[in-house]
Design a protein around this motif. Structure first.
Motif, PDB file in Angstrom:
ATOM      1  N   LEU A   6       0.801  -1.220   0.000  1.00  0.00           N
ATOM      2  CA  LEU A   6       0.000   0.000   0.000  1.00  0.00           C
ATOM      3  C   LEU A   6       0.835   1.273   0.000  1.00  0.00           C
ATOM      4  CD1 LEU A   6      -2.638  -1.068   2.691  1.00  0.00           C
ATOM      5  CD2 LEU A   6      -2.741  -1.384   0.205  1.00  0.00           C
ATOM      6  N   ARG A   7       1.990   1.240   0.641  1.00  0.00           N
ATOM      7  CA  ARG A   7       2.852   2.405   0.754  1.00  0.00           C
ATOM      8  C   ARG A   7       4.189   1.924   1.298  1.00  0.00           C
ATOM      9  NH1 ARG A   7       3.239   3.727   6.178  1.00  0.00           N
ATOM     10  NH2 ARG A   7       1.646   2.730   7.463  1.00  0.00           N
ATOM     11  N   LEU A   8       5.126   2.838   1.425  1.00  0.00           N
ATOM     12  CA  LEU A   8       6.417   2.525   2.026  1.00  0.00           C
ATOM     13  C   LEU A   8       6.476   3.067   3.451  1.00  0.00           C
ATOM     14  CD1 LEU A   8       8.840   3.418  -0.911  1.00  0.00           C
ATOM     15  CD2 LEU A   8       7.838   1.189  -0.381  1.00  0.00           C
ATOM     16  N   ASP A   9       7.263   2.404   4.275  1.00  0.00           N
ATOM     17  CA  ASP A   9       7.535   2.895   5.624  1.00  0.00           C
ATOM     18  C   ASP A   9       9.006   2.611   5.902  1.00  0.00           C
ATOM     19  OD1 ASP A   9       7.527   3.779   8.206  1.00  0.00           O
ATOM     20  OD2 ASP A   9       6.259   2.184   9.004  1.00  0.00           O
ATOM     21  N   ARG A  10       9.787   3.673   6.031  1.00  0.00           N
ATOM     22  CA  ARG A  10      11.244   3.548   6.193  1.00  0.00           C
ATOM     23  C   ARG A  10      11.845   2.755   5.030  1.00  0.00           C
ATOM     24  NH1 ARG A  10       8.881   3.150  11.170  1.00  0.00           N
ATOM     25  NH2 ARG A  10       9.578   4.671  12.733  1.00  0.00           N
ATOM     26  N   GLY A  11      11.306   2.985   3.847  1.00  0.00           N
ATOM     27  CA  GLY A  11      11.819   2.359   2.651  1.00  0.00           C
ATOM     28  C   GLY A  11      11.320   0.956   2.387  1.00  0.00           C
ATOM     29  N   MET A  12      10.536   0.399   3.300  1.00  0.00           N
ATOM     30  CA  MET A  12      10.026  -0.956   3.151  1.00  0.00           C
ATOM     31  C   MET A  12       8.535  -0.929   2.826  1.00  0.00           C
ATOM     32  SD  MET A  12      12.665  -2.819   3.567  1.00  0.00           S
ATOM     33  CE  MET A  12      11.918  -4.447   3.724  1.00  0.00           C
ATOM     34  N   PRO A  13       8.077  -1.807   1.918  1.00  0.00           N
ATOM     35  CA  PRO A  13       6.654  -1.826   1.564  1.00  0.00           C
ATOM     36  C   PRO A  13       5.786  -2.341   2.713  1.00  0.00           C
ATOM     37  CG  PRO A  13       7.806  -3.626   0.483  1.00  0.00           C
ATOM     38  CD  PRO A  13       8.856  -2.780   1.134  1.00  0.00           C
ATOM     39  N   ILE A  14       4.654  -1.685   2.922  1.00  0.00           N
ATOM     40  CA  ILE A  14       3.672  -2.123   3.906  1.00  0.00           C
ATOM     41  C   ILE A  14       2.623  -2.969   3.187  1.00  0.00           C
ATOM     42  CG2 ILE A  14       1.869  -1.383   5.512  1.00  0.00           C
ATOM     43  CD1 ILE A  14       4.709  -0.850   6.490  1.00  0.00           C
ATOM     44  N   GLU A  15       2.542  -4.236   3.565  1.00  0.00           N
ATOM     45  CA  GLU A  15       1.606  -5.140   2.907  1.00  0.00           C
ATOM     46  C   GLU A  15       0.195  -4.907   3.423  1.00  0.00           C
ATOM     47  OE1 GLU A  15       1.897  -9.664   1.399  1.00  0.00           O
ATOM     48  OE2 GLU A  15       1.965  -9.445   3.577  1.00  0.00           O
ATOM     49  N   GLY A  16      -0.767  -4.972   2.514  1.00  0.00           N
ATOM     50  CA  GLY A  16      -2.152  -4.767   2.898  1.00  0.00           C
ATOM     51  C   GLY A  16      -3.085  -5.629   2.080  1.00  0.00           C
TER      52      GLY A  16
END
Length: 312
Positions: A277-287
């Protein structure tokens, strides 16, 4: 902005707090002690107690819980989200939604730079993922938690009449400037009155991450969406046994299995797909990207908290 000062109102207390921050991250014990000294001078400083709780919690120091409890005593509306910090200190999530005052203040504060941060830096994709799964056009749509209107833009050529609701006045101001909504209203999704057969499309892009238990809002959508209408939304996901859990980001993640059962119970035929869905600290957030069709309503009933054991 958050409706109370982030400074204490006492110059010496503020200086000690500034000095405390200089000790981080190397010496959290010294930082906590300096905040304690600052709070002796300014015992009613809500943001100071919150920061002390954060320092103690992050470093595993004692009495983090007491600091967050002091925040709630001074600010029962919980504008800073101290109850969520307390929840994260527990073995499992106990809260089922975020404090309304916290969510409203958060998005009022960040509305102006929200899209630059979310789209350009975090590569936010929820609206485009939802729109990609929709076929055809819709006569009346409702965008829950519409924010600055990114979902509205993605639906511009799909919906003839679109309404947007959000808890944040500043977000609504940004959405209005886009000109893609016929109606914009400030609404709290936790206190919606039942509506019958009003929309043939309801969307919620990255909104249910601020709700833990989804029974109430999914049940509301079940009544509000016309037969054969669509409910489309995203959630962050986790693979554990819990229906939902609170992450350190203070956002809820939901279980695909529990979500599928809840949608079935509420009268939806759902297709659920995993994507980032988006990145968080360069890592993808799975949704999870959910596309759900409302079945005929002959046997319809609202989902309530009493239904929760059936989903276990």
């Amino acid at each position: 902005m958050i409706p109370f000062a982030m400074t204490s109102g006492d110059l010496l207390a503020d200086r000690r707090a500034d000095y405390a921050e200089s000790y981080l991250p190397d010496d959290p014990q010294a930082a906590a002690e300096l905040y304690e000294q600052a709070l002796e001078r300014a015992p009613g400083w809500v943001a100071g107690w919150f920061r002390l709780g954060e320092i103690r919690a992050d470093a595993g120091l004692p009495q983090a819980q007491q600091a967050f409890e002091q925040v709630l005593e001074l600010d029962p509306a919980d504008t800073l989200g101290a109850s969520l910090k307390l929840d994260l200190l527990m073995p499992r999530s106990l809260s089922n939604a975020m404090p309304v005052a916290f969510v409203e203040a958060l998005f009022d504060q960040y509305a102006a730079g929200f899209e630059e941060s979310l789209v350009e830096k975090l590569e936010y994709r929820a609206p485009e993922l939802i729109a990609a799964g929709l076929a055809g056009t819709y006569s009346r749509g409702l965008d829950l938690g519409c924010g600055t209107g990114l979902m509205g833009l993605a639906l511009a050529d799909r919906v003839q009449w679109l309404e947007g609701w959000d808890i944040s006045s500043e977000m609504l101001r940004e959405a209005e400037a886009k000109g893609c909504y016929q109606v914009l209203e400030k609404r709290d999704l936790g206190t919606l009155a039942p509506v019958r057969d009003a929309w043939d499309l309801v969307t919620a892009a990255d909104v249910f991450a601020y709700l833990g238990a989804l029974e109430q809002i999914i049940g509301w959508c079940s009544g509000a969406i016309r037969e054969d209408g669509r409910l489309a939304f995203t959630v962050e996901c986790h693979d554990g046994a819990e229906a939902y859990l609170l992450r350190p980001s203070r956002r809820y993640a939901h279980s695909e299995a529990h979500l599928a059962e809840l949608l079935e119970l509420a009268g939806f035929d759902a297709v659920i797909e995993k994507d980032w869905l988006r990145l968080d600290r360069g890592m993808p957030i799975e949704g999870l990207v959910v596309q759900a069709r409302r079945r005929a309503k002959a046997a319809e009933r609202y989902v309530t908290e009493e239904d929760r054991p059936a989903l276990a």
